[in-house]
Design an enzyme around this catalytic site. Structure first.
Site, PDB file in Angstrom:
ATOM      1  N   ARG A  31     -21.108  30.717 -70.328  1.00  0.00           N
ATOM      2  CA  ARG A  31     -21.065  30.707 -68.862  1.00  0.00           C
ATOM      3  C   ARG A  31     -19.624  30.754 -68.360  1.00  0.00           C
ATOM      4  O   ARG A  31     -19.355  31.274 -67.270  1.00  0.00           O
ATOM      5  CB  ARG A  31     -21.870  29.547 -68.280  1.00  0.00           C
ATOM      6  CG  ARG A  31     -21.360  28.134 -68.534  1.00  0.00           C
ATOM      7  CD  ARG A  31     -20.328  27.727 -67.506  1.00  0.00           C
ATOM      8  NE  ARG A  31     -20.168  26.296 -67.432  1.00  0.00           N
ATOM      9  CZ  ARG A  31     -18.987  25.690 -67.322  1.00  0.00           C
ATOM     10  NH1 ARG A  31     -17.856  26.390 -67.336  1.00  0.00           N
ATOM     11  NH2 ARG A  31     -18.926  24.387 -67.206  1.00  0.00           N
ATOM     12  N   GLY A  46      -7.939  28.356 -68.565  1.00  0.00           N
ATOM     13  CA  GLY A  46      -7.602  27.355 -69.571  1.00  0.00           C
ATOM     14  C   GLY A  46      -7.498  25.929 -69.051  1.00  0.00           C
ATOM     15  O   GLY A  46      -7.972  24.996 -69.680  1.00  0.00           O
ATOM     16  N   LYS A  82     -24.998  18.374 -68.311  1.00  0.00           N
ATOM     17  CA  LYS A  82     -24.334  18.868 -69.512  1.00  0.00           C
ATOM     18  C   LYS A  82     -23.310  17.875 -70.054  1.00  0.00           C
ATOM     19  O   LYS A  82     -22.480  17.365 -69.328  1.00  0.00           O
ATOM     20  CB  LYS A  82     -23.606  20.172 -69.224  1.00  0.00           C
ATOM     21  CG  LYS A  82     -23.004  20.738 -70.515  1.00  0.00           C
ATOM     22  CD  LYS A  82     -22.198  21.960 -70.265  1.00  0.00           C
ATOM     23  CE  LYS A  82     -20.855  21.591 -69.663  1.00  0.00           C
ATOM     24  NZ  LYS A  82     -19.968  22.750 -69.590  1.00  0.00           N
ATOM     25  N   LYS A 119      -3.031  19.816 -68.127  1.00  0.00           N
ATOM     26  CA  LYS A 119      -2.944  21.223 -68.520  1.00  0.00           C
ATOM     27  C   LYS A 119      -2.427  22.094 -67.363  1.00  0.00           C
ATOM     28  O   LYS A 119      -2.674  21.802 -66.202  1.00  0.00           O
ATOM     29  CB  LYS A 119      -4.314  21.729 -68.974  1.00  0.00           C
ATOM     30  CG  LYS A 119      -4.829  21.043 -70.240  1.00  0.00           C
ATOM     31  CD  LYS A 119      -6.131  21.669 -70.705  1.00  0.00           C
ATOM     32  CE  LYS A 119      -6.784  20.901 -71.834  1.00  0.00           C
ATOM     33  NZ  LYS A 119      -8.186  21.357 -72.042  1.00  0.00           N
TER      34      LYS A 119
END
Lengths: 288, 288
Positions: free
Chosen positions: A76, A188, A32, A194
Site C-alpha cells: 500500500r 522514507g 494494523k 528521520k
C-alpha cells in the site's frame, strides 16, 4: 483516523506502531500492527513485521487476521507512491530517480511504471555494492536500463520523477538541485528522527502535498519547515478532486508520504474480499 | 505503556480501544483490541468483543493471536478487583455489596471470594428482574446468600466491601452513605462520559488508590475530583510494597480501576504459557 499508537521496546531497539481508520459507510475497517526491531538483521531475520486485523464496522467482531508480516504495508505504501506520481509528476516523465536500494526502492519503481512511461532509472544508495545488485535485479525484472550514480545529487539532477525511500536521519536532497518540472515523492521519513528532504526542497517547491499534514509536520518532511504547512495540500483532497496538484509542466512538485490508517483499511479490505472470492464465498454470506 | 488508542465508529454506536504495555525484561508483550458496539444486544449478540496479540519482545514477531472475544479482559479486570480488595478492604470483610448485575458483577464477586471470607451479598441493579436472576444464579454458583436491594444506598450502607460494576453516566454512590471501615472498588468507569462515584466519595475517603492515576483523572473516578490526584496512590505502588493502602480498620478506602495494558500483557502471557504447557512445548522451543 486516530493518531498512531507507538509501543517502544528500547531494550531490544524495537518499536510497534498501530494504525487504524474507520471509513464512513464501509462495512469493515483495519487495525494494523507494524513492528521495526532493528537488531533483527544481525540475527538473520527482517527488521519489519506486522499483521492486520479486519473488524466488522457494524458489530466490532474481528473478521480476519491477515498475518502478512508487513507485506501489505509495503504494497500500500508503493501504491500511495503511484498515486502521488500520477497526480504530481509530468505525464511524460520518462526518467525515474530512486534514492535507496531496499524493498521500497523496488516496489516504488514498479508502482511508478504503472502510471508513467518510465524508460531509464538512476539510482543511488549509500552502499555501492547493494546499488549494483539493485541495478542488475531491476534490469532483469523490468527490462529498463538502470544507472548507478555516485551521489544523490546526480540522481536528482537527471530525473523527471524522484522517489526517496531511505531511513535517512539527515537531508539527502537539496532545493538547489531541482529543475523545473521535477516531481519528488519522499516516503522514507515516518518518525521524529528521520528526514530525507532539506527544508529548501519544500520551500522551493511550487506545490507541496502530504498524505496527512498533521502527520507530516510531526513525523515527515514538514517537520523541517512547519511554516509551509498552511499551503500544503492533502493527497485525499487531490484524489477527490477538491484541489489540484501539478498544474503545469514547469512546476516543481513534492509529495510527502508518512503512511495512513486509511490506506491500511483499504488494502486489508481489498485482500479480504479477494480471499473470499478465491474461497468462493457468496455475496450473501459476505454481508454483515 | 502508551495511552489508550480509541477508534470511534459513531455510525454504529461502537468503539474499539487498543491497550498495550511492554514490561521490561519480559520476553513478550500483548496488544489488546477490545470493542464495545452498543447496538449489538438488539441484534442478539454481545456488545463486547476483542482479541489479544502476543508479540515477541526481542524481535517484534507475533507469537499468538488469542481470539478470546473479550473473555481475558473480563478475567483480568476481576483479578484486578481481587487485588484491590486484598490491599484495600478489611481482612474480616464478610459482607459484599455489588452494584450492577452483568458479567463483571458475577466475576467481581467470584474474585472477591478468593481474598475475603464473604458470607452475604447485597446487590442492586436498575433492572429489578435482572437483579433477581443474578441473586438466584449466584446463590446456586457460590452457596452464599444474596439479598436484592431497592437502592444503591442500601447496598453501600450494609456492606464491608462494595464493588461498582455499572456503565453509569451519573454518580451512583455518595460519600454520606459511607461508614468507617468501608472499602469501595469502582471498576465501571473507563470513559469520559462515565461516572459511578460522586466526588464526595473520593473526598471523604481516607485513602484513594487507582490502577493508573493519569487514566483515572481522564477516564475514571478522579475526573470528578482532579484535585485529589496528588494524594492518590497507584495500585502498583501498593503491590510492590512502596506505599500502603489500608492501614487501620477504621479507614474508608476507595480504589478506582480503569484497566491497564500491563494487566493485558500479564494475562496474555499467562494464558499463552498455559497453552504451550497443554501442547507439551518444551522449554527449549519456548525460548525466543
Amino acid at each position: 483516523m486516530p493518531p498512531i499508537m507507538r509501543i517502544d521496546v528500547p531494550d531490544h531497539n524495537g518499536e510497534v506502531d498501530i494504525k487504524s481508520a474507520y471509513i464512513k459507510g464501509e462495512d469493515s475497517f483495519a487495525i494494523k500492527l507494524s513492528s521495526g526491531f532493528f537488531d533483527n538483521p544481525a540475527m538473520g531475520i527482517p527488521s519489519a513485521n506486522g499483521l492486520m486485523i479486519l473488524i466488522n464496522s457494524h458489530t466490532g467482531e474481528p473478521l480476519a487476521v491477515l498475518a502478512d508480516e508487513g507485506r501489505l504495508t509495503d504494497l500500500r505504501t508503493a501504491a500511495a507512491g503511484a498515486v502521488a506520481a500520477k497526480y504530481g509528476s509530468r505525464e511524460t516523465s520518462r526518467i525515474a530517480g530512486i534514492l535507496g536500494t531496499g524493498a521500497q526502492a523496488r516496489l516504488q519503481l514498479y508502482a511508478l511504471m504503472l502510471v508513467r512511461p518510465i524508460e531509464h532509472v538512476f539510482v543511488y544508495g549509500r552502499n555501492g555494492e547493494k546499488a549494483v545488485k539493485f541495478k542488475h535485479k531491476m534490469e532483469q525484472k523490468t527490462g529498463l536500463h538502470l544507472t548507478v550514480c555516485e551521489t544523490a545529487e546526480q540522481v536528482v539532477r537527471k530525473s523527471d520523477v524522484v522517489v526517496t525511500t531511505t531511513p535517512s536521519k539527515e537531508p539527502l536532497v537539496y532545493g538547489d538541485w531541482m529543475r523545473p518540472g521535477l516531481h519528488i515523492t519522499a516516503m522514507g521519513s515516518d518518525a521524529e528522527h528521520k528526514q530525507e528532504l532539506d527544508a529548501s526542497v519544500i520551500e522551493k517547491a511550487d506545490v507541496v502535498v502530504c498524505d496527512v499534514k498533521s502527520q507530516s509536520v510531526r513525523l515527515g518532511e514538514l517537520r523541517s519547515s512547519p511554516e509551509q504547512m498552511e499551503r500544503a495540500i492533502e493527497l485525499g483532497e487531490v484524489t477527490s478532486g477538491k484541489r489540484s496538484f501539478r498544474q503545469s509542466d514547469e512546476e516543481i512538485t513534492v509529495c510527502d508520504l508518512t503512511g495512513t490508517g486509511v490506506q491500511d483499511t483499504a488494502i486489508a479490505r481489498h485482500v479480504y474480499h479477494q480471499l473470499l472470492d478465491w474461497e468462493g464465498v457468496t455475496d450473501e454470506r459476505r454481508e454483515v
